[in-house]
Design a protein around this motif. Structure first.
Motif, PDB file in Angstrom:
ATOM      1  N   THR A 190       7.953   8.349  -4.258  1.00 52.43           N
ATOM      2  CA  THR A 190       7.858   8.671  -2.869  1.00 52.43           C
ATOM      3  C   THR A 190       8.185   7.319  -1.905  1.00 52.43           C
ATOM      4  O   THR A 190       8.912   7.578  -1.068  1.00 52.43           O
ATOM      5  CB  THR A 190       6.326   8.909  -2.590  1.00 52.43           C
ATOM      6  OG1 THR A 190       5.519   8.192  -2.946  1.00 52.43           O
ATOM      7  CG2 THR A 190       6.146  10.541  -3.098  1.00 52.43           C
ATOM      8  N   ILE A 191       7.750   6.296  -2.325  1.00 54.64           N
ATOM      9  CA  ILE A 191       8.025   4.913  -1.766  1.00 54.64           C
ATOM     10  C   ILE A 191       9.520   4.747  -1.888  1.00 54.64           C
ATOM     11  O   ILE A 191      10.193   4.207  -1.147  1.00 54.64           O
ATOM     12  CB  ILE A 191       7.174   3.787  -2.069  1.00 54.64           C
ATOM     13  CG1 ILE A 191       5.874   4.150  -2.139  1.00 54.64           C
ATOM     14  CG2 ILE A 191       7.617   2.531  -1.529  1.00 54.64           C
ATOM     15  CD1 ILE A 191       5.345   4.386  -0.622  1.00 54.64           C
ATOM     16  N   GLN A 192      10.019   5.159  -3.163  1.00 52.75           N
ATOM     17  CA  GLN A 192      11.458   4.609  -3.268  1.00 52.75           C
ATOM     18  C   GLN A 192      12.374   5.612  -2.078  1.00 52.75           C
ATOM     19  O   GLN A 192      13.289   5.073  -1.529  1.00 52.75           O
ATOM     20  CB  GLN A 192      11.792   5.137  -4.456  1.00 52.75           C
ATOM     21  CG  GLN A 192      13.536   5.167  -5.030  1.00 52.75           C
ATOM     22  CD  GLN A 192      13.657   5.396  -6.312  1.00 52.75           C
ATOM     23  OE1 GLN A 192      13.999   6.651  -6.360  1.00 52.75           O
ATOM     24  NE2 GLN A 192      13.557   4.714  -7.273  1.00 52.75           N
ATOM     25  N   ALA A 193      11.823   6.731  -1.993  1.00 52.88           N
ATOM     26  CA  ALA A 193      12.871   7.648  -0.988  1.00 52.88           C
ATOM     27  C   ALA A 193      12.382   7.016   0.239  1.00 52.88           C
ATOM     28  O   ALA A 193      13.779   7.312   1.053  1.00 52.88           O
ATOM     29  CB  ALA A 193      12.117   9.124  -1.130  1.00 52.88           C
ATOM     30  N   GLU A 319       1.257   6.211  -6.142  1.00 53.52           N
ATOM     31  CA  GLU A 319       2.016   5.504  -5.522  1.00 53.52           C
ATOM     32  C   GLU A 319       1.797   3.997  -5.407  1.00 53.52           C
ATOM     33  O   GLU A 319       0.760   3.679  -6.045  1.00 53.52           O
ATOM     34  CB  GLU A 319       1.880   6.082  -3.895  1.00 53.52           C
ATOM     35  CG  GLU A 319       2.448   7.432  -3.837  1.00 53.52           C
ATOM     36  CD  GLU A 319       2.176   7.829  -2.419  1.00 53.52           C
ATOM     37  OE1 GLU A 319       3.236   8.158  -1.779  1.00 53.52           O
ATOM     38  OE2 GLU A 319       0.938   8.037  -2.118  1.00 53.52           O
ATOM     39  N   SER A 320       2.773   3.449  -4.803  1.00 54.11           N
ATOM     40  CA  SER A 320       2.422   1.905  -4.924  1.00 54.11           C
ATOM     41  C   SER A 320       1.207   1.638  -4.077  1.00 54.11           C
ATOM     42  O   SER A 320       1.158   2.281  -2.910  1.00 54.11           O
ATOM     43  CB  SER A 320       3.771   1.311  -4.257  1.00 54.11           C
ATOM     44  OG  SER A 320       3.646  -0.218  -4.030  1.00 54.11           O
ATOM     45  N   GLY A 321       0.500   0.656  -4.408  1.00 51.73           N
ATOM     46  CA  GLY A 321      -0.848   0.529  -3.772  1.00 51.73           C
ATOM     47  C   GLY A 321      -1.886   1.094  -3.933  1.00 51.73           C
ATOM     48  O   GLY A 321      -3.058   1.049  -3.724  1.00 51.73           O
ATOM     49  N   SER A 322      -1.620   2.273  -5.155  1.00 47.88           N
ATOM     50  CA  SER A 322      -2.657   3.171  -5.611  1.00 47.88           C
ATOM     51  C   SER A 322      -4.007   2.621  -6.341  1.00 47.88           C
ATOM     52  O   SER A 322      -4.982   3.107  -6.474  1.00 47.88           O
ATOM     53  CB  SER A 322      -2.414   4.399  -6.125  1.00 47.88           C
ATOM     54  OG  SER A 322      -1.712   4.163  -7.451  1.00 47.88           O
ATOM     55  N   GLY A 323      -3.657   1.256  -6.951  1.00 49.84           N
ATOM     56  CA  GLY A 323      -4.732   0.388  -7.903  1.00 49.84           C
ATOM     57  C   GLY A 323      -4.418   0.655  -9.339  1.00 49.84           C
ATOM     58  O   GLY A 323      -5.346   0.140  -9.978  1.00 49.84           O
ATOM     59  N   LYS A 324      -3.011   1.013  -9.602  1.00 53.69           N
ATOM     60  CA  LYS A 324      -2.709   1.214 -11.067  1.00 53.69           C
ATOM     61  C   LYS A 324      -2.929   0.073 -11.708  1.00 53.69           C
ATOM     62  O   LYS A 324      -3.558  -0.097 -12.693  1.00 53.69           O
ATOM     63  CB  LYS A 324      -1.440   2.039 -11.139  1.00 53.69           C
ATOM     64  CG  LYS A 324      -0.984   3.062 -10.507  1.00 53.69           C
ATOM     65  CD  LYS A 324       0.085   3.773 -10.800  1.00 53.69           C
ATOM     66  CE  LYS A 324       1.450   2.972 -10.287  1.00 53.69           C
ATOM     67  NZ  LYS A 324       1.734   2.655  -9.018  1.00 53.69           N
ATOM     68  N   ARG A 511      -0.364  19.496 -19.379  1.00 56.33           N
ATOM     69  CA  ARG A 511      -1.027  20.203 -18.266  1.00 56.33           C
ATOM     70  C   ARG A 511      -0.726  19.575 -16.801  1.00 56.33           C
ATOM     71  O   ARG A 511      -0.699  20.180 -15.818  1.00 56.33           O
ATOM     72  CB  ARG A 511      -2.791  20.317 -18.619  1.00 56.33           C
ATOM     73  CG  ARG A 511      -3.506  21.501 -18.114  1.00 56.33           C
ATOM     74  CD  ARG A 511      -3.894  21.218 -16.277  1.00 56.33           C
ATOM     75  NE  ARG A 511      -4.779  19.995 -16.324  1.00 56.33           N
ATOM     76  CZ  ARG A 511      -5.003  19.379 -15.242  1.00 56.33           C
ATOM     77  NH1 ARG A 511      -4.424  19.708 -14.219  1.00 56.33           N
ATOM     78  NH2 ARG A 511      -5.867  18.414 -15.235  1.00 56.33           N
ATOM     79  N   ILE A 512      -0.873  18.172 -17.013  1.00 53.80           N
ATOM     80  CA  ILE A 512      -0.765  17.426 -15.558  1.00 53.80           C
ATOM     81  C   ILE A 512       0.609  17.765 -14.956  1.00 53.80           C
ATOM     82  O   ILE A 512       0.840  18.024 -13.694  1.00 53.80           O
ATOM     83  CB  ILE A 512      -0.947  15.972 -15.881  1.00 53.80           C
ATOM     84  CG1 ILE A 512      -2.566  15.889 -15.990  1.00 53.80           C
ATOM     85  CG2 ILE A 512      -0.486  15.361 -14.503  1.00 53.80           C
ATOM     86  CD1 ILE A 512      -3.547  16.027 -14.721  1.00 53.80           C
ATOM     87  N   PHE A 513       1.624  17.803 -16.035  1.00 51.92           N
ATOM     88  CA  PHE A 513       3.062  17.985 -15.432  1.00 51.92           C
ATOM     89  C   PHE A 513       3.381  19.313 -15.123  1.00 51.92           C
ATOM     90  O   PHE A 513       4.301  19.743 -14.182  1.00 51.92           O
ATOM     91  CB  PHE A 513       3.934  17.355 -16.385  1.00 51.92           C
ATOM     92  CG  PHE A 513       4.352  15.980 -16.320  1.00 51.92           C
ATOM     93  CD1 PHE A 513       5.228  15.464 -15.532  1.00 51.92           C
ATOM     94  CD2 PHE A 513       3.187  15.060 -16.770  1.00 51.92           C
ATOM     95  CE1 PHE A 513       5.519  13.934 -15.551  1.00 51.92           C
ATOM     96  CE2 PHE A 513       3.340  13.582 -16.698  1.00 51.92           C
ATOM     97  CZ  PHE A 513       4.572  13.114 -16.147  1.00 51.92           C
ATOM     98  N   ASP A 514       2.859  20.364 -15.752  1.00 48.62           N
ATOM     99  CA  ASP A 514       3.107  21.564 -15.810  1.00 48.62           C
ATOM    100  C   ASP A 514       2.138  22.435 -14.791  1.00 48.62           C
ATOM    101  O   ASP A 514       2.754  23.469 -14.172  1.00 48.62           O
ATOM    102  CB  ASP A 514       3.368  22.346 -17.326  1.00 48.62           C
ATOM    103  CG  ASP A 514       4.377  21.865 -18.107  1.00 48.62           C
ATOM    104  OD1 ASP A 514       5.242  21.238 -17.598  1.00 48.62           O
ATOM    105  OD2 ASP A 514       4.344  21.924 -19.344  1.00 48.62           O
ATOM    106  N   THR A 521      -0.988  15.371  -6.517  1.00 54.36           N
ATOM    107  CA  THR A 521      -0.048  15.387  -8.069  1.00 54.36           C
ATOM    108  C   THR A 521       0.897  16.173  -7.712  1.00 54.36           C
ATOM    109  O   THR A 521       2.012  15.736  -8.312  1.00 54.36           O
ATOM    110  CB  THR A 521      -1.157  15.903  -8.991  1.00 54.36           C
ATOM    111  OG1 THR A 521      -2.400  15.240  -9.143  1.00 54.36           O
ATOM    112  CG2 THR A 521      -0.312  15.865 -10.319  1.00 54.36           C
ATOM    113  N   ARG A 522       1.023  17.407  -7.273  1.00 55.17           N
ATOM    114  CA  ARG A 522       1.989  18.175  -6.986  1.00 55.17           C
ATOM    115  C   ARG A 522       3.061  17.425  -5.976  1.00 55.17           C
ATOM    116  O   ARG A 522       4.439  17.692  -6.403  1.00 55.17           O
ATOM    117  CB  ARG A 522       1.657  19.459  -6.131  1.00 55.17           C
ATOM    118  CG  ARG A 522       1.005  20.485  -7.160  1.00 55.17           C
ATOM    119  CD  ARG A 522       0.694  21.876  -6.639  1.00 55.17           C
ATOM    120  NE  ARG A 522      -0.280  22.016  -5.435  1.00 55.17           N
ATOM    121  CZ  ARG A 522      -1.370  22.283  -5.643  1.00 55.17           C
ATOM    122  NH1 ARG A 522      -1.978  22.725  -6.524  1.00 55.17           N
ATOM    123  NH2 ARG A 522      -2.326  22.268  -4.444  1.00 55.17           N
ATOM    124  N   ALA A 523       2.713  16.781  -5.080  1.00 60.27           N
ATOM    125  CA  ALA A 523       3.649  15.938  -4.252  1.00 60.27           C
ATOM    126  C   ALA A 523       4.501  14.933  -5.048  1.00 60.27           C
ATOM    127  O   ALA A 523       5.685  14.827  -5.165  1.00 60.27           O
ATOM    128  CB  ALA A 523       2.943  15.444  -3.151  1.00 60.27           C
TER     129      ALA A 523
END
Length: 537
Positions: A190-193, A319-324, A511-514, A521-523
């Motif tokens: 999303t940040i890349q876009a 996303e960037s800044g989410s705390g990963k 499950r998370i992807f499908d 998550t859907r976004a």
């Protein structure tokens, strides 16, 4: 139809490096032209010579590098200009966004100071006027709270924010040519876009010509008018973007278009022992402050719990800044945190540096930015074996060298290259070196922080295969932090989705992807699908 007169013309460019193992030819007779207002992409695998071509044109090669040929900017051969003349062009007429913003930004200076100084140098403005211009640039690249960020240090910004700062610095003096070297590799979809849209908007507004160095063919399709495909220091194909990407003539171009991480990882048994566990882990930063200004508390990780089992790979996305990345470092006790962290059943939350030292060999980290984490003054053999000096001090220098050679071979690098220095390797090779440095200590848990973000798809696929092979061979457990959802899907059997420091969704990978439940998550998934549609269009 005749081509417009180029603003930059690179002809017969050759770049070589003197190493302990002899001369390495990085670029071998490259021709590239760029017209005013045009966007040209240079693509190819890691080590193909993409970055070195433009680094040579900018006269930014390492001290052991040399370039011959021509790089003409408005009739001046940049390779022959004296220091004063090239400095007058570099940063003013031709600017560069570097691949690794954390190593390009000075950690000792605030963002504001790093923007103000080049503006004053090239434009002769007073400090007050330069400060106002720096603030305008941060607003231009849409940095949130620009006034406050002027007082921030690089480590206080997310990857996406640091990249925006780098763009602001590159645009500070209204350049005619912008060289963007992998400017979105460390960013989530999303940040890349947003960054790509920003660059396109700024180009239209300012009339710049752009050279885009990238391994991401989705970006090429979106932005570039023409594309050059490089392999082993040479251009193997060039032409209009639509033609090259839809009807490639060279087998190598077709291979790049087809490369994609494949496969999936099966979940580990429920009976597999938990090796690393976090219970209500929180990390808070104090930012800003100073004379008459109060500090602001930022909760980067907010009461996160996770349990990593033996042989498991937990993917952490967001996303960037989410705390990963902050979560990954907190789990390794590399930064202060609240809550509990347990390693092999032992509570390590309150341990000091001395008590943690014997445990460090079992808890290793592979950084997002391999170039920044590898000492430029040490050979690769010294870098890989450095941890042995701490954890196995009784080993002789000969034994350490032998183990370094074996570790390099395990990550599929020629052990004979261990006398070279990091800058003599491609990005993919440097990442293998970073992995070897972690694996030489035989860890049980490895935190992989964006280990493939700066790599092209074909090399990503190789690194994914390498990591899966090492995991199967040694029974490793991974925390795999990434914004690249295709790589996460290929590597992980369980996924945590983070937003604003919290886990908003978690579950088994398929499950998370499908069938994601949360809108966020859907976004993320939708943005990844959109990128893939561009690649396959």
């Amino acid at each position: 139809m005749s081509m417009p007169e180029p603003i930059l013309s690179i002809r017969g460019l050759r770049v070589s490096f003197d190493t302990l193992d002899g001369t390495v030819e990085a670029v071998r007779g490259v021709d590239i032209r760029l017209a005013a207002g045009e966007t040209v992409a240079i693509v190819g695998e890691s080590g193909s010579g993409k970055s070195q071509t433009m680094m040579a044109a900018m006269r930014l090669l390492a001290s052991n590098g040399r370039a011959t040929g021509r790089a003409d900017y408005r009739g001046q051969n940049l390779l022959e200009l004296d220091k004063a003349a090239i400095n007058a062009i570099r940063g003013r007429k031709i600017s560069m966004i570097f691949q690794e913003p954390m190593t390009s930004l000075d950690p000792l200076y605030t963002i504001g100071n790093q923007l103000i100084e080049p503006i004053r140098r090239h434009q002769g403005l007073s400090r007050a006027k330069a400060r106002a211009e720096a603030l305008r640039l941060l607003e231009l690249v849409r940095i949130p709270e620009p006034e406050r960020r002027m007082r921030s240090y690089p480590y206080e910004l997310s990857g996406g924010q640091r990249q925006r700062v780098m763009i602001a610095m590159a645009l500070a003096n209204n350049p005619e040519i912008l060289i963007a070297d992998e400017p979105t590799t460390a960013l989530d979809v999303t940040i890349q876009a947003q960054i790509l849209a920003l660059l396109a908007e700024l180009q239209a507004k300012l009339g710049m010509a752009i050279v885009f160095i990238t391994h991401d063919l989705n970006i090429v399709r979106r932005l570039a008018d023409r594309v050059y495909v490089m392999r082993e220091g040479m251009v193997v194909e060039e032409g209009p973007t639509d033609r090259v990407l839809s009807a490639p003539q060279h087998d190598y171009t077709r291979m790049l278009l087809a490369a994609e991480p494949e496969g999936h990882k099966s979940p580990v048994p429920d009976a597999a022992p938990v090796l690393l566990e976090g219970r209500e882990v929180s990390v808070t930063f104090e930012i800003g402050g100073g004379f008459l200004a109060s500090k602001l508390a930022l909760r980067a990780v907010d009461h996160v719990s996770l349990a990593l089992r033996r042989g498991q790979t937990i993917g952490i996305v967001g996303e960037s800044g989410s705390g990963k990345s902050t979560l990954g470092r907190a789990m390794l006790r590399l930064m202060p945190s609240d809550g509990e962290v347990l390693f092999a059943g032992r509570d390590i939350s309150g341990l000091g540096a001395g008590d943690m030292r014997p445990l460090r060999k079992g808890l290793q980290l592979v950084f997002q930015d391999p170039f920044g984490s590898l000492s430029p003054r040490m050979t690769v053999g010294q870098i890989v074996s450095e941890g042995l000096r701490v954890h196995q001090p009784a080993l002789s220098a000969r034994d350490r060298d032998g183990l370094a050679a074996a570790a390099l071979a395990e990550v599929q690098l020629d052990p004979a290259m261990r006398n070279r220095y990091p800058h003599e390797f491609s990005g993919g090779q440097r990442q293998r070196i970073a992995i070897a440095r972690a694996m030489i200590l035989k860890p049980s848990v490895v935190v992989l922080d964006e280990p493939t973000s700066a790599l092209d798809r074909s090399v990503q696929k190789q690194i994914v295969d390498l990591l899966r092979g090492l995991q199967a061979k040694h029974g490793l457990s991974y925390l795999f932090i990434s914004h690249d959802l295709a790589v996460v899907r290929a590597m992980s059997d369980y996924v945590l989705v983070m937003k604003a420091g919290k886990i908003v969704e978690e579950g088994e990978t398929e499950r998370i992807f499908d069938d994601p439940v949360q809108d966020y998550t859907r976004a993320l998934m939708a943005a990844a699908v959109d990128n893939q549609r561009f690649a396959n269009a």
